[in-house]
Write a protein that holds these residues in place. Structure first.
Motif, short mmCIF file in Angstrom:
data_model
loop_
_atom_site.label_atom_id
_atom_site.label_comp_id
_atom_site.label_asym_id
_atom_site.label_seq_id
_atom_site.Cartn_x
_atom_site.Cartn_y
_atom_site.Cartn_z
N LEU A 182 45.90 64.41 36.35
CA LEU A 182 44.73 63.71 35.82
C LEU A 182 45.06 62.24 35.56
N ALA A 183 46.25 61.99 35.00
CA ALA A 183 46.64 60.64 34.67
C ALA A 183 46.72 59.78 35.93
N LYS A 184 47.19 60.38 37.04
CA LYS A 184 47.25 59.63 38.30
C LYS A 184 45.84 59.26 38.76
N ILE A 185 44.92 60.21 38.59
CA ILE A 185 43.53 59.92 38.97
C ILE A 185 43.01 58.74 38.13
N VAL A 186 43.30 58.80 36.84
CA VAL A 186 42.87 57.72 35.96
C VAL A 186 43.47 56.40 36.44
N ALA A 187 44.75 56.42 36.79
CA ALA A 187 45.43 55.20 37.21
C ALA A 187 44.76 54.58 38.43
N TYR A 188 44.53 55.41 39.46
CA TYR A 188 43.88 54.88 40.67
C TYR A 188 42.48 54.35 40.34
N ALA A 189 41.72 55.15 39.57
CA ALA A 189 40.32 54.78 39.31
C ALA A 189 40.22 53.48 38.53
N ILE A 190 41.08 53.31 37.54
CA ILE A 190 40.97 52.09 36.73
C ILE A 190 41.38 50.87 37.56
N CYS A 191 42.35 51.04 38.47
CA CYS A 191 42.72 49.95 39.37
C CYS A 191 41.53 49.57 40.24
N VAL A 192 40.90 50.59 40.83
CA VAL A 192 39.75 50.33 41.70
C VAL A 192 38.63 49.66 40.89
N ASN A 193 38.46 50.11 39.66
CA ASN A 193 37.40 49.55 38.82
C ASN A 193 37.63 48.05 38.59
N VAL A 194 38.84 47.69 38.24
CA VAL A 194 39.13 46.28 38.01
C VAL A 194 39.00 45.49 39.31
N PHE A 195 39.44 46.11 40.43
CA PHE A 195 39.31 45.45 41.73
C PHE A 195 37.83 45.17 42.05
N PHE A 196 36.98 46.16 41.86
CA PHE A 196 35.55 45.97 42.12
C PHE A 196 34.99 44.86 41.24
N PHE A 197 35.43 44.86 39.99
CA PHE A 197 34.97 43.83 39.06
C PHE A 197 35.36 42.45 39.58
N LEU A 198 36.60 42.33 40.07
CA LEU A 198 37.06 41.04 40.58
C LEU A 198 36.30 40.65 41.84
N CYS A 199 35.96 41.64 42.67
CA CYS A 199 35.13 41.36 43.86
C CYS A 199 33.83 40.68 43.43
N GLU A 200 33.22 41.26 42.39
CA GLU A 200 31.96 40.73 41.90
C GLU A 200 32.17 39.31 41.36
N VAL A 201 33.26 39.13 40.62
CA VAL A 201 33.54 37.81 40.04
C VAL A 201 33.71 36.78 41.16
N PHE A 202 34.40 37.18 42.24
CA PHE A 202 34.59 36.24 43.35
C PHE A 202 33.25 35.82 43.95
N VAL A 203 32.45 36.83 44.29
CA VAL A 203 31.17 36.53 44.93
C VAL A 203 30.33 35.60 44.05
N VAL A 204 30.28 35.93 42.77
CA VAL A 204 29.43 35.19 41.85
C VAL A 204 29.92 33.75 41.68
N PHE A 205 31.23 33.58 41.51
CA PHE A 205 31.70 32.24 41.18
C PHE A 205 32.02 31.39 42.41
N TYR A 206 32.34 32.05 43.55
CA TYR A 206 32.57 31.24 44.75
C TYR A 206 31.24 30.74 45.30
#
Lengths: 260, 133, 385
Positions: free
Chosen positions: C236-260
C-alpha cells in the motif's frame, strides 16, 4: 424458519406492495379530467424567437443614471436589499468597464469609458452553461422565446448554476428574503430561502404586452426586441453600431449587446 | 427460542408505539372526530357562484390544478386557463385565486390546519394581495 | 454479522460515544442551518460553494482510493491483498456516505433532493454524480458484505459477485472523474478549466485513500488480534508513493501551462492561492504547507529506508493525507471562486458553525467506518481462531 412459512410471508409482502399502487392508478384516472381544460397565451402577449437587449452605454453618464432602472426592476420583482455583501441579491446592477468586460480591458483606456458605469444582468445566453449544469431543469431555456428562466418551486439550491455562470448573474437566498424587501409588490411573488434567483427578462410583463421594467424606465437608452427578426429595432441597432458582448469568446452567446 | 419473552415484550412495545395516534385519540379525545372546519366564502366568491371548476373538483384536486398551472405559467409561458365551460382565467395564485378568496385565514388555512398540511406556497406567494401593506 | 459491532471493549465504546457527541453537535448546528438558511456559513454570492463541497470532493477521492486494494487482488491475483480488500471496500462505503451527506448539508432546499431523480437531467454532471455515487455505494455494500459473509462461513463467495467486482473497478475511477467534471467543464472558471483536473483528482485520490488505509491497518494491528500484514502495508505504501509523485507532477504540469502561457484568467487563481492577490491571501500559508507536506511525503515514502520503518511510514501517511486534503479540500474550491468572474476579490473563509457541521459529518463517517471495520476484524479473528 421452514420454507412454507417464508413463502406465505413473501406473498403477504407482495400483496401489500400491490395495494400501494392505488395512488398511481388514481393519478392516471385524474389525467383524463384535466384534459378538458386548455391553456393559452394572453392576447396581448409579446413574442419573439429570441429576446435580446441592446444597451446604449454612451447614454449613461454616471452611475446615478442607472439607478432608476435598477430601482424599477428590483422594486417590481421584490428583490431584497441585504446589508451583508456576501448575501446580496441583485438582478441588475452597475459595474465598471474592467469588471463588466474583464478580458477586454485595455491598459490605457479612454478616460471617459473608464469612468462610465455599465449595466450588467443575466445575458439570457443562447447556449447557456447554467442550464447545462442544473440537475433538475429548475433553470431552463424557454423554447418559445429563448428566455433563461428559473422555476423556484423546483430549485434544490445546489448552486451548480452559480458556478457555471461566467457572468456572476445569479444570486442565492442565504436567508429568508422577506424581511429585507422594502416595499412589496403584491402582484409578484417573493422568493424563499435556499433557492437561486436572477433576472427573468420580465417574462411576466412580456406576457401582458409590456416591455421589461428596466427598458421602460430607461427612456430609450435600452432597446428590447427579437434578435431573429431582421426588421426589429435591436437588429437595426446592432447593424448600425459597433456592439460588444460580455465574454463572447466563451461561446455562451449572450443576448445582451452593449454599444460602447 | 430461548428469547421468547424478550421478543414478545419487544413486539408489545413496538405495537404500543405504532398505535400511538389511535390510543392517544381514544384516551384523551374520547374517540370523537374533530368537527370538520367550516369554510367561509367572501361576498365576491358567493356572487361568482362557481370557481374555475366545480366545487367538488376544487375541494379534491385544487393542489393538482395549481401544480398544472404553475407548470404552464412558469415553463410554457401560457398564462391563460380556459375552463371546460369556456371561461378564461389568469393563472395566478395571488392575483386570481386570492382575488376572490381574499380571506385566506378563513378559507385556505382553516382546512389546511384541520388536515395538518403546511403548503409552502405562502413562503413566496403573497397571501394578502388586497390588503394595504 | 452486525452483532459483532455491539460487542466491544470499553475503549471501543468510549470512542463511539465520543463520535456520537461530535455527530450530535454537528446535527444541532445543522438544524439551525436548516431553520435560518445557509447564511451561517462563510459562503457568498461569489464563493457559492465552500467547505462542504470541498470535503465532498476530497472524500470522493478517498472512496475511489479503496479500489487500489481491490484492483491488484482481483485483476492481478495479488494474493496478499486478499486480506485487506474488505477494508478498502468498507472505507469506500463510509466515504461515499460522507460524500452524500456533505451534498445534502450543502443544499439550500434539501427536502427537494429527489427532484434530481424526478426530473432526470442527463446534461447535468451533478445528475451523473448522484448516479455514480449511489451506484458505487450499492456495489461496495453488496460486494463487501457478501464476500465477508462467505469468508465467515468458510465458503467461496457467490459466483454472481464476480461481474459486480469487475464493474466496481472502473466504477471507482468513474466517481472521481465525474466529480472532476463538475468543475472542469465550466466556462469562465479558469482555475478548473483544465483537462488535467480529473487525472489530478485521481492521483491525489490514490495517494490519500491508501494513505488512510495504511494508517487504519496500523491502528487495527494495535487494537485487535488481526494483523493486516507487513507485506500488505508495504505494498500500500508503494502505491501511495507512486500516486503522490504523480499528483505533484500533474500539479507542476498545470503550473507550467498556467505560468508559461501567462494567461491572466488562469494565472490569477494560482497567484491568489500561493502569493495573494490585491492584498488578499488567507490561503497562502495553507497552500505552501500543503506543497511542503506532499514533498515530505514523497521523500518519506519513496525512500525504502524510511518507508520500511512503520513508525516513519505512519507519519508519512498522515502528512500525505493532510497535504492532499488542503490541496483538494481547501484550495481547490475557494481558489476556483477567487477572483470571481467579474474579477472582484471576495475571500471565502469558513465559519465556525460550518466547520462544526463538517466535523459532524466526518464523525458520522468514522462512526460507520468503525462499525464496519469492527465487523470485518471480528470475522477475521473468528476465522483465524
Amino acid at each position: 424458519m421452514d420454507s412454507s412459512r417464508r413463502r406465505v410471508l413473501q406473498l403477504l409482502g407482495l400483496s401489500a406492495l400491490g395495494l400501494t399502487t392505488k395512488p398511481i392508478r388514481d393519478a392516471f384516472a385524474q389525467e383524463e379530467e384535466q384534459v378538458q381544460a386548455q391553456f393559452k397565451k394572453g392576447e396581448n402577449a409579446l413574442t419573439a424567437q429570441q429576446w435580446a437587449m441592446v444597451i446604449n452605454t454612451r447614454a449613461f453618464e454616471s452611475e446615478g443614471d442607472l439607478e432608476p432602472l435598477i430601482e424599477a426592476c428590483h422594486k417590481i420583482h421584490n428583490v431584497p436589499k441585504l446589508e451583508n455583501k456576501n448575501h446580496e441579491i441583485k438582478w441588475i446592477w452597475p459595474e465598471p468597464y474592467h469588471n463588466a468586460f474583464p478580458l477586454k480591458a485595455g491598459r490605457f483606456l479612454s478616460e471617459e469609458v473608464e469612468h462610465r458605469s455599465f449595466l450588467v444582468l443575466c445575458n439570457h445566453c443562447e447556449n447557456p452553461s447554467c442550464v447545462r449544469a442544473c440537475p433538475t431543469k429548475a433553470t431552463f431555456k424557454r423554447e418559445s422565446d429563448g428566455i433563461v428562466l428559473m422555476d423556484f418551486h423546483r430549485c434544490i439550491g445546489c448552486r451548480f448554476c452559480m458556478a457555471a455562470c461566467p457572468f456572476g448573474a445569479r444570486s442565492f437566498n442565504f436567508r429568508d428574503p422577506r424581511p429585507f424587501i422594502r416595499e412589496t409588490n403584491k402582484q409578484f411573488p417573493t422568493r424563499m430561502k435556499g433557492v437561486v434567483e436572477k433576472c427573468n427578462f420580465c417574462a411576466e410583463r412580456l406576457a401582458v404586452g409590456q416591455m421589461p421594467a428596466c427598458v421602460e424606465a430607461s427612456e430609450g437608452k435600452l432597446t428590447f426586441g427579437d434578435l431573429y427578426d431582421p426588421e426589429s429595432e435591436v437588429r437595426e441597432l446592432i447593424r448600425t453600431n459597433y456592439t460588444i458582448r460580455r465574454k463572447q469568446m466563451l461561446g455562451t452567446e449572450p443576448s445582451v449587446y452593449y454599444i460602447v | 427460542m430461548s428469547d421468547k419473552k424478550l421478543i414478545i415484550i419487544g413486539l408489545v412495545i413496538f405495537f404500543v408505539i405504532v398505535a400511538f395516534p389511535l390510543w392517544y385519540h381514544f384516551l384523551f379525545h374520547g374517540g370523537k372526530a374533530a368537527p370538520a372546519p367550516e369554510l367561509e366564502l367572501t361576498d365576491k366568491a358567493k356572487a361568482a357562484k362557481v370557481c374555475v371548476r366545480s366545487t367538488q373538483y376544487m375541494t379534491a384536486e385544487h393542489m393538482q390544478l395549481l401544480d398544472v398551472w404553475r407548470e404552464s405559467v412558469v415553463r410554457e409561458a401560457e398564462r391563460v386557463y380556459v375552463s371546460p365551460d369556456g371561461k378564461e382565467y389568469n393563472m395566478s395564485l395571488s392575483n386570481t385565486c386570492l382575488d376572490c378568496h381574499s380571506n385566506k385565514a378563513e378559507f385556505c388555512d382553516r382546512c389546511h390546519n384541520y388536515a395538518s398540511v403546511r403548503p409552502y406556497c405562502w413562503d413566496c406567494h403573497i397571501d394578502n394581495p388586497k390588503e394595504k401593506s | 454479522m452486525l452483532e459483532l459491532a455491539i460487542k466491544g471493549t470499553k475503549r471501543y465504546y468510549g470512542w463511539m460515544t465520543f463520535l456520537l457527541a461530535v455527530i450530535g453537535a454537528g446535527f444541532l448546528i445543522y438544524l439551525w442551518q436548516l431553520n435560518v438558511g445557509l447564511r451561517i456559513t462563510g459562503m457568498s454570492r461569489d464563493a457559492s460553494w465552500g467547505f462542504y463541497i470541498a470535503n465532498f470532493t476530497f472524500l470522493v477521492g478517498v472512496a475511489a482510493g479503496g479500489v487500489m486494494v481491490v484492483l491488484p487482488y482481483y485483476l492481478h491475483d495479488y494474493k496478499a491483498f486478499g486480506k485487506v480488500t474488505i477494508l478498502g471496500e468498507f472505507l469506500a462505503i463510509a466515504s461515499v456516505i460522507m460524500c452524500m451527506t456533505f451534498i445534502i448539508v450543502d443544499l439550500g432546499q434539501p427536502m427537494r433532493i429527489f427532484n434530481v431523480f424526478l426530473y432526470p437531467t442527463p446534461n447535468s454532471v451533478l445528475f451523473w454524480d448522484t448516479v455514480v455515487l449511489s451506484g458505487y455505494l450499492l456495489l461496495n455494500i453488496v460486494i463487501g458484505w457478501n464476500v465477508l459473509e462467505a469468508e465467515r462461513n468458510n465458503v467461496h463467495y457467490q459466483q454472481w459477485l464476480k461481474p459486480l467486482i469487475y464493474i466496481s473497478i472502473p466504477w471507482a475511477i468513474s466517481i472521481h472523474t465525474v466529480t472532476a467534471y463538475l468543475y472542469c467543464g465550466l466556462p469562465g472558471r479558469g482555475f478548473w478549466l483544465t483537462a488535467i483536473l480529473a487525472p489530478r483528482f485521481l492521483s491525489s485520490a490514490f495517494a490519500s485513500g491508501p494513505a488512510l488505509l495504511v494508517l487504519l491497518c496500523l491502528i487495527i494491528r494495535r487494537v485487535s488480534n488481526f494483523d493486516p500484514g507487513r507485506e500488505q502495508i508495504q505494498s500500500l505504501a508503494k502505491i501511495v508513493a507512486y500516486a503522490i509523485c504523480v499528483n505533484v507532477f500533474f500539479f507542476l504540469c498545470e503550473v507550467f501551462v498556467v505560468f508559461y502561457s501567462q494567461i491572466p484568467e488562469h494565472m490569477d487563481h494560482f497567484k491568489y492561492l500561493f502569493v495573494g492577490l490585491h492584498g488578499k491571501g488567507a490561503y497562502v500559508p495553507w497552500m505552501w504547507a500543503s506543497l511542503i507536506l506532499m514533498v515530505i511525503g514523497i521523500i518519506l515514502t519513496v525512500n525504502p529506508i524510511t518507508r520500511k520503518n512503520e513508525g516513519v511510514l505512519a507519519v508519512a501517511c498522515m502528512v500525505i493525507f493532510f497535504g492532499t486534503w488542503i490541496d483538494k479540500g481547501l484550495g481547490m474550491i475557494s481558489g476556483g471562486f477567487t477572483p470571481n468572474p467579474l474579477h472582484h476579490i471576495n475571500e471565502y473563509i469558513p465559519t465556525l458553525p460550518e466547520i462544526t457541521i463538517a466535523l459532524g459529518v466526518w464523525a458520522m463517517g468514522f462512526f460507520i467506518l468503525t462499525v464496519l471495520f469492527k465487523i470485518a476484524v471480528g470475522v477475521k479473528e473468528e476465522v483465524r481462531a
